[in-house]
Design a protein around this motif. Structure first.
Motif, PDB file in Angstrom:
ATOM      1  N   ARG A 127       0.837  -1.208   0.000  1.00  0.00           N
ATOM      2  CA  ARG A 127       0.000   0.000   0.000  1.00  0.00           C
ATOM      3  C   ARG A 127       0.869   1.254   0.000  1.00  0.00           C
ATOM      4  N   LYS A 128       1.924   1.242   0.812  1.00  0.00           N
ATOM      5  CA  LYS A 128       2.824   2.406   0.859  1.00  0.00           C
ATOM      6  C   LYS A 128       3.528   2.593  -0.482  1.00  0.00           C
ATOM      7  N   MET A 129       3.950   1.502  -1.107  1.00  0.00           N
ATOM      8  CA  MET A 129       4.656   1.595  -2.381  1.00  0.00           C
ATOM      9  C   MET A 129       3.756   2.178  -3.468  1.00  0.00           C
ATOM     10  N   LEU A 130       2.548   1.634  -3.592  1.00  0.00           N
ATOM     11  CA  LEU A 130       1.660   2.077  -4.672  1.00  0.00           C
ATOM     12  C   LEU A 130       1.136   3.481  -4.419  1.00  0.00           C
ATOM     13  N   THR A 131       0.908   3.838  -3.172  1.00  0.00           N
ATOM     14  CA  THR A 131       0.454   5.193  -2.864  1.00  0.00           C
ATOM     15  C   THR A 131       1.536   6.209  -3.193  1.00  0.00           C
ATOM     16  N   ALA A 132       2.797   5.842  -2.935  1.00  0.00           N
ATOM     17  CA  ALA A 132       3.899   6.749  -3.245  1.00  0.00           C
ATOM     18  C   ALA A 132       4.199   6.812  -4.736  1.00  0.00           C
ATOM     19  N   ASP A 133       3.934   5.716  -5.476  1.00  0.00           N
ATOM     20  CA  ASP A 133       4.243   5.671  -6.911  1.00  0.00           C
ATOM     21  C   ASP A 133       3.122   4.948  -7.650  1.00  0.00           C
ATOM     22  N   PRO A 134       2.037   5.659  -8.027  1.00  0.00           N
ATOM     23  CA  PRO A 134       0.916   5.006  -8.736  1.00  0.00           C
ATOM     24  C   PRO A 134       1.308   4.442 -10.096  1.00  0.00           C
ATOM     25  N   SER A 135       2.468   4.822 -10.640  1.00  0.00           N
ATOM     26  CA  SER A 135       2.878   4.297 -11.944  1.00  0.00           C
ATOM     27  C   SER A 135       3.204   2.805 -11.890  1.00  0.00           C
ATOM     28  N   LEU A 136       3.254   2.227 -10.686  1.00  0.00           N
ATOM     29  CA  LEU A 136       3.507   0.783 -10.558  1.00  0.00           C
ATOM     30  C   LEU A 136       2.326  -0.060 -11.022  1.00  0.00           C
ATOM     31  N   LEU A 137       1.162   0.547 -11.199  1.00  0.00           N
ATOM     32  CA  LEU A 137      -0.014  -0.201 -11.637  1.00  0.00           C
ATOM     33  C   LEU A 137       0.271  -0.895 -12.970  1.00  0.00           C
ATOM     34  N   GLY A 138      -0.028  -2.180 -13.013  1.00  0.00           N
ATOM     35  CA  GLY A 138       0.204  -2.978 -14.208  1.00  0.00           C
ATOM     36  C   GLY A 138       1.596  -3.565 -14.303  1.00  0.00           C
ATOM     37  N   GLN A 139       2.500  -3.182 -13.430  1.00  0.00           N
ATOM     38  CA  GLN A 139       3.863  -3.689 -13.466  1.00  0.00           C
ATOM     39  C   GLN A 139       4.029  -4.872 -12.513  1.00  0.00           C
ATOM     40  N   THR A 140       5.074  -5.656 -12.761  1.00  0.00           N
ATOM     41  CA  THR A 140       5.423  -6.788 -11.905  1.00  0.00           C
ATOM     42  C   THR A 140       6.778  -6.503 -11.264  1.00  0.00           C
ATOM     43  N   ARG A 141       6.820  -6.601  -9.964  1.00  0.00           N
ATOM     44  CA  ARG A 141       8.046  -6.336  -9.223  1.00  0.00           C
ATOM     45  C   ARG A 141       8.372  -7.528  -8.320  1.00  0.00           C
ATOM     46  N   SER A 142       9.667  -7.818  -8.192  1.00  0.00           N
ATOM     47  CA  SER A 142      10.119  -8.859  -7.267  1.00  0.00           C
ATOM     48  C   SER A 142      10.323  -8.199  -5.904  1.00  0.00           C
ATOM     49  N   LEU A 143       9.471  -8.545  -4.952  1.00  0.00           N
ATOM     50  CA  LEU A 143       9.437  -7.854  -3.666  1.00  0.00           C
ATOM     51  C   LEU A 143       9.683  -8.830  -2.525  1.00  0.00           C
ATOM     52  N   TRP A 144      10.312  -8.315  -1.475  1.00  0.00           N
ATOM     53  CA  TRP A 144      10.507  -9.088  -0.252  1.00  0.00           C
ATOM     54  C   TRP A 144       9.335  -8.798   0.681  1.00  0.00           C
ATOM     55  N   LEU A 145       8.547  -9.817   0.989  1.00  0.00           N
ATOM     56  CA  LEU A 145       7.366  -9.671   1.828  1.00  0.00           C
ATOM     57  C   LEU A 145       7.601 -10.340   3.178  1.00  0.00           C
ATOM     58  N   LEU A 146       6.995  -9.775   4.194  1.00  0.00           N
ATOM     59  CA  LEU A 146       7.136 -10.293   5.557  1.00  0.00           C
ATOM     60  C   LEU A 146       6.501 -11.670   5.672  1.00  0.00           C
ATOM     61  N   ALA A 147       7.253 -12.640   6.187  1.00  0.00           N
ATOM     62  CA  ALA A 147       6.759 -14.008   6.327  1.00  0.00           C
ATOM     63  C   ALA A 147       5.875 -14.149   7.563  1.00  0.00           C
ATOM     64  N   ASP A 148       5.028 -15.157   7.546  1.00  0.00           N
ATOM     65  CA  ASP A 148       4.180 -15.471   8.695  1.00  0.00           C
ATOM     66  C   ASP A 148       5.046 -15.933   9.872  1.00  0.00           C
ATOM     67  N   ASP A 149       4.493 -15.836  11.080  1.00  0.00           N
ATOM     68  CA  ASP A 149       5.286 -16.162  12.271  1.00  0.00           C
ATOM     69  C   ASP A 149       5.720 -17.620  12.302  1.00  0.00           C
ATOM     70  N   ASP A 150       4.885 -18.554  11.825  1.00  0.00           N
ATOM     71  CA  ASP A 150       5.286 -19.959  11.819  1.00  0.00           C
ATOM     72  C   ASP A 150       6.448 -20.208  10.853  1.00  0.00           C
ATOM     73  N   ILE A 151       6.410 -19.576   9.692  1.00  0.00           N
ATOM     74  CA  ILE A 151       7.528 -19.666   8.751  1.00  0.00           C
ATOM     75  C   ILE A 151       8.782 -19.067   9.377  1.00  0.00           C
ATOM     76  N   ASP A 152       8.612 -17.938  10.035  1.00  0.00           N
ATOM     77  CA  ASP A 152       9.745 -17.281  10.691  1.00  0.00           C
ATOM     78  C   ASP A 152      10.362 -18.183  11.750  1.00  0.00           C
ATOM     79  N   MET A 153       9.526 -18.833  12.563  1.00  0.00           N
ATOM     80  CA  MET A 153      10.030 -19.719  13.610  1.00  0.00           C
ATOM     81  C   MET A 153      10.735 -20.932  13.014  1.00  0.00           C
TER      82      MET A 153
END
Length: 431
Positions: A127-153
Motif C-alpha cells: 500500500r505504501k509503495m503504490l500510494t507513493a508511486d501510482p505508476s507501478l499499476l500494471g507492473q510486476t516487481r520482485s518484492l521481499w514480503l514479511l513471512a508469517d510467524d510460523d515460517i519465521d520460527m
C-alpha cells in the motif's frame, strides 16, 4: 620439670582450639563462596535462557515473491486517486502472486495454506509503495514480503521442520514450499525494524516494542517531575526545619513503612483516587506516572535525608557564622553538597518504578494498545506490562518477543543503575 609438663597440655589445648577455629572459618568461607557461585549459576542460566530465546527476535524472515499490481484484482479500475489506492485489496494480489509461484496448489485448502505463508500485514508495504508511486499499476516487481510467524520460527530453528514432530505447526505442503523458496534464494532474515517502530499486534511478526517504550518514557518523566521535587522538599523540611516531636517522629516512621508497602496497594490507591474520584483517563501514562511517583517518594525521601545527614555540621556552622540565613545554608551549601546522593537515590527509585507491573495493572494499563501514544493522556502500555501480555500469548513467536522485551527492559535497568554508580563515583565527597 613438673611445671614444663603442666604447660604442654595447655599449649596443645590452645593449638587444638585454634585448629578447630581455622577449620570452622574455612568451612564458613567455603559455604559463602558456594552460595555466591550457586547464585551466579542461577543468574547465568536465567540470562542464557532469556538471550537464547530472544536474540532472534531482532531479525525477521522475508520471502521474495513476484508481485503484479493488477488493477482488476486491486479493485481500483479507472480510479487511481489516493483514497482508492489506500482502500485497494492488496491481499488479493499477494495471494495471486503466490498461486503463480506455486501453481500446484489447486484445492482451496492448499491455497489457504499457501496464502498463510506470508504475513497478513504484508499488504501494508505494498500500500505504501503504490500510494507513493501510482505508476507501478500494471507492473510486476520482485518484492521481499514479511513471512508469517510460523515460517519465521521454522527458518530460525525454533520449531521443527519434520512433519509429525511435536511443536511443528507447518503442513507438508508448507514445508515443501519453504524448502523450494530457500533453494531459490528467496528466503532471508533481516534486521527487525518493526520491533522498534510499531506497537502491539495480535500477529507476532507485526508486534513491536515502540509503543511500550514510549509509554514507559512518558510514565517515567511524569514520575520524575512529581516525585523528585516533592521528595527533596519533604526531606529538606524533615531534616533541616521540622521540630523534633511526636508528630515528626510519626511522619518519619510512616515514610519508612511506606517503602515496604506492596506496590499493588499503591495501584489500588491510584484506582480509587486518580480514576474513580478525579476521573483521569484509564490506561494513560499520566496516571501510571502518578502511581509510580507514590512508589518512588519514600525511596527518594530516605536517600535524600541520608545524603543531607552526611554533610558535616561544620559547613552549616561556618555558613551561619558568616551571616547566612537557615534557608541560605540549606539552598547554597547543604543541598549542593548532598545532591549526588539525592540523584543516586532518585535514579534507583526510578529504576524500581520502571520494573513495576502490579500497580499499573490496577489502573488499566493492561489493555491491548496498537497505536503509539502521542501524549501522556493517550492509552499506552509500558515495558513490564508488555512482557506480561506477550508471556500470556500461546504462539511460539511471542515467546521470542517476550524474551526480547525482557532484554530491553534489563538494558534500561542496567543503564539506570550504571548512571547511579557513575554519579556516586564522580561526585562522592569524603569528609
Amino acid at each position: 620439670m613438673a611445671r614444663l609438663g603442666a604447660v604442654r597440655p595447655t599449649a596443645e589445648i590452645v593449638a587444638a582450639r585454634l585448629k578447630r577455629r581455622h577449620n570452622a572459618e574455612r568451612r564458613f568461607r567455603a559455604v559463602g563462596l558456594g552460595a555466591v557461585l550457586l547464585a551466579l549459576g542461577f543468574l547465568g542460566i536465567l540470562l542464557f535462557t532469556i538471550v537464547g530465546n530472544g536474540i532472534t527476535a531482532f531479525v525477521q524472515t522475508y520471502v521474495r515473491i513476484d508481485v503484479t499490481f493488477d488493477s482488476a484484482l486491486l479493485g481500483i479500475e479507472g480510479d487511481t486517486g489516493p483514497d482508492a489506492l489506500a482502500a485497494a485489496n492488496y491481499q488479493a494480489i499477494i495471494k495471486q502472486s503466490l498461486y503463480r509461484t506455486f501453481p500446484e496448489a489447486k484445492t482451496r485448502a492448499e491455497q489457504r495454506q499457501l496464502g498463510a505463508m506470508v504475513s497478513s500485514g504484508a499488504d501494508i508495504d505494498l500500500r505504501k509503495m503504490l500510494t507513493a508511486d501510482p505508476s507501478l499499476l500494471g507492473q510486476t516487481r520482485s518484492l521481499w514480503l514479511l513471512a508469517d510467524d510460523d515460517i519465521d520460527m521454522a527458518v530460525k530453528g525454533h520449531i521443527p521442520r519434520q512433519q509429525g514432530i511435536a511443536g511443528n505447526r507447518l503442513s507438508d505442503n508448507e514445508l515443501r514450499w519453504l524448502s523450494e523458496l530457500e533453494s531459490r534464494g528467496a528466503v532471508e532474515t533481516r534486521f527487525n525494524t518493526l520491533l522498534w517502530s510499531s506497537g502491539d499486534s495480535r500477529e507476532p511478526e507485526l508486534a513491536g516494542l515502540w509503543g511500550a517504550v514510549v509509554g514507559s518514557i512518558f510514565s517515567l518523566v511524569i514520575t520524575l517531575l512529581v516525585s523528585f521535587p516533592l521528595g527533596v522538599a519533604t526531606s529538606v523540611y524533615l531534616e533541616e526545619f521540622a521540630p523534633k516531636n511526636r508528630w515528626t517522629d510519626l511522619i518519619e516512621v510512616n515514610i519508612n513503612n511506606l517503602a515496604a508497602v506492596p506496590s499493588v496497594v499503591f495501584g489500588l490507591l491510584g484506582l480509587a483516587v486518580f480514576l474513580n474520584i478525579l476521573g483521569m483517563p484509564r490506561s494513560a501514562p499520566l496516571v501510571g506516572g502518578l502511581v509510580l511517583a507514590l512508589i518512588c517518594l519514600p525511596t527518594i525521601i530516605i536517600a535524600a535525608r541520608a545524603a543531607m545527614k552526611a554533610v558535616p555540621p561544620s559547613i552549616r556552622e561556618a555558613a551561619a557564622g558568616l551571616g547566612a540565613s537557615k534557608l541560605q545554608v540549606v539552598t547554597d551549601h547543604v543541598l549542593p553538597l548532598s545532591m549526588p546522593g539525592i540523584l543516586t537515590g532518585t535514579i534507583l527509585g526510578m529504576a524500581h518504578a520502571l520494573g513495576e507491573t502490579a500497580p499499573l495493572l490496577m489502573i488499566g494499563m493492561v489493555a491491548f494498545i496498537v497505536d503509539i501514544p502521542a501524549t501522556p493522556l493517550d492509552p499506552a502500555a509500558v515495558l513490564p506490562v508488555q512482557v506480561y501480555l506477550w508471556a500470556d500469548s500461546p504462539e511460539r513467536a511471542f515467546v521470542e518477543r517476550t524474551s526480547a522485551a525482557i532484554m530491553v527492559l534489563l538494558l534500561f535497568l542496567a543503564l539506570m543503575n550504571l548512571s547511579a554508580i557513575l554519579l556516586r563515583k564522580k561526585f562522592e565527597r569524603r569528609w
